[in-house]
Design a protein around this motif. Structure first.
Motif, PDB file in Angstrom:
ATOM      1  N   SER A  92       0.939  -1.278  -0.049  1.00 50.63           N
ATOM      2  CA  SER A  92       0.073  -0.050  -0.050  1.00 50.63           C
ATOM      3  C   SER A  92       0.766   1.292  -0.070  1.00 50.63           C
ATOM      4  O   SER A  92       1.924   1.202   0.545  1.00 50.63           O
ATOM      5  CB  SER A  92      -0.769  -0.001   1.182  1.00 50.63           C
ATOM      6  N   GLU A  93       0.461   2.293  -0.622  1.00 49.11           N
ATOM      7  CA  GLU A  93       1.069   3.419  -0.500  1.00 49.11           C
ATOM      8  C   GLU A  93       0.364   4.716  -0.354  1.00 49.11           C
ATOM      9  O   GLU A  93      -0.391   4.992  -1.489  1.00 49.11           O
ATOM     10  CB  GLU A  93       1.977   3.916  -1.870  1.00 49.11           C
ATOM     11  N   LYS A  94      -0.127   4.943   0.582  1.00 46.12           N
ATOM     12  CA  LYS A  94      -0.953   6.069   1.151  1.00 46.12           C
ATOM     13  C   LYS A  94      -0.156   6.906   1.963  1.00 46.12           C
ATOM     14  O   LYS A  94      -0.372   6.610   3.308  1.00 46.12           O
ATOM     15  CB  LYS A  94      -2.346   5.564   1.652  1.00 46.12           C
ATOM     16  N   VAL A  95       0.401   8.045   1.434  1.00 44.45           N
ATOM     17  CA  VAL A  95       1.151   8.630   2.356  1.00 44.45           C
ATOM     18  C   VAL A  95       0.734   9.927   2.709  1.00 44.45           C
ATOM     19  O   VAL A  95      -0.226  10.664   1.900  1.00 44.45           O
ATOM     20  CB  VAL A  95       2.497   9.184   1.574  1.00 44.45           C
ATOM     21  N   GLY A  96       0.604  10.448   3.732  1.00 45.99           N
ATOM     22  CA  GLY A  96      -0.165  11.538   4.413  1.00 45.99           C
ATOM     23  C   GLY A  96      -0.551  11.239   5.831  1.00 45.99           C
ATOM     24  O   GLY A  96      -0.234  10.216   6.397  1.00 45.99           O
ATOM     25  N   PRO A  97      -1.105  12.377   6.580  1.00 43.99           N
ATOM     26  CA  PRO A  97      -1.519  12.192   8.039  1.00 43.99           C
ATOM     27  C   PRO A  97      -2.444  10.922   8.143  1.00 43.99           C
ATOM     28  O   PRO A  97      -3.371  10.792   7.262  1.00 43.99           O
ATOM     29  CB  PRO A  97      -2.125  13.486   8.310  1.00 43.99           C
ATOM     30  N   GLY A  98      -2.010  10.031   9.002  1.00 46.79           N
ATOM     31  CA  GLY A  98      -2.914   9.023   9.376  1.00 46.79           C
ATOM     32  C   GLY A  98      -2.822   7.721   8.247  1.00 46.79           C
ATOM     33  O   GLY A  98      -3.728   7.048   8.277  1.00 46.79           O
ATOM     34  N   ARG A  99      -1.794   8.184   7.172  1.00 44.11           N
ATOM     35  CA  ARG A  99      -1.586   6.987   6.265  1.00 44.11           C
ATOM     36  C   ARG A  99      -0.314   6.275   6.419  1.00 44.11           C
ATOM     37  O   ARG A  99       0.738   6.574   7.301  1.00 44.11           O
ATOM     38  CB  ARG A  99      -1.452   7.729   5.040  1.00 44.11           C
ATOM     39  N   ALA A 100       0.063   5.173   5.632  1.00 41.16           N
ATOM     40  CA  ALA A 100       0.966   4.319   5.965  1.00 41.16           C
ATOM     41  C   ALA A 100       1.593   4.068   4.349  1.00 41.16           C
ATOM     42  O   ALA A 100       1.105   3.914   3.511  1.00 41.16           O
ATOM     43  CB  ALA A 100       0.679   3.064   6.619  1.00 41.16           C
ATOM     44  N   LEU A 101       2.920   3.894   4.371  1.00 40.36           N
ATOM     45  CA  LEU A 101       3.775   3.371   3.433  1.00 40.36           C
ATOM     46  C   LEU A 101       4.073   1.857   3.834  1.00 40.36           C
ATOM     47  O   LEU A 101       5.070   1.920   4.669  1.00 40.36           O
ATOM     48  CB  LEU A 101       4.878   4.236   3.113  1.00 40.36           C
ATOM     49  N   LEU A 102       3.691   0.913   3.184  1.00 43.84           N
ATOM     50  CA  LEU A 102       4.080  -0.375   3.504  1.00 43.84           C
ATOM     51  C   LEU A 102       4.858  -1.240   2.323  1.00 43.84           C
ATOM     52  O   LEU A 102       4.624  -1.065   1.238  1.00 43.84           O
ATOM     53  CB  LEU A 102       2.688  -1.355   3.522  1.00 43.84           C
ATOM     54  N   GLN A 103       5.872  -1.803   2.767  1.00 47.83           N
ATOM     55  CA  GLN A 103       6.752  -2.293   2.135  1.00 47.83           C
ATOM     56  C   GLN A 103       6.995  -3.716   2.496  1.00 47.83           C
ATOM     57  O   GLN A 103       7.706  -4.240   3.851  1.00 47.83           O
ATOM     58  CB  GLN A 103       8.054  -1.834   1.981  1.00 47.83           C
ATOM     59  N   GLY A 104       6.944  -4.788   1.841  1.00 48.46           N
ATOM     60  CA  GLY A 104       7.129  -6.273   2.138  1.00 48.46           C
ATOM     61  C   GLY A 104       8.678  -6.570   1.876  1.00 48.46           C
ATOM     62  O   GLY A 104       9.062  -5.957   0.862  1.00 48.46           O
TER      63      GLY A 104
END
Length: 75
Positions: A3-15
């Motif tokens: 997932s790539e949802k960058v901003g307040p309350g968001r997460a950038l996830l990388q496996g």
């Protein structure tokens, strides 16, 4: 990338692959996105990832669970 949802309350996830020992490309990406923290879940070489991140100028705090007491973390 999960997932790539960058901003307040968001997460950038990388496996990552379980055998990974070089995290510089991922950490460089995190730095470019100005992440506020890095979380490693169940990945033993976190100590190495922390060293690489710091050498790249990533100043975000790191968080983990479980494996932080392993001998690999101490390296």
């Amino acid at each position: 990338v999960i997932s790539e949802k960058v901003g307040p309350g968001r997460a950038l996830l990388q496996g990552v692959d379980r055998e990974s020992v070089d995290f510089r490309s991922i950490l460089t990406r995190f730095r470019s996105k100005a992440v506020q923290s890095v979380v490693f879940l169940g990945h033993d070489p976190m100590g190495l990832a922390m060293k690489e991140g710091r050498s790249l100028g990533l100043t975000a705090p790191y968080y983990t669970v479980g494996t932080i007491t392993s001998p690999e973390f101490q390296k």
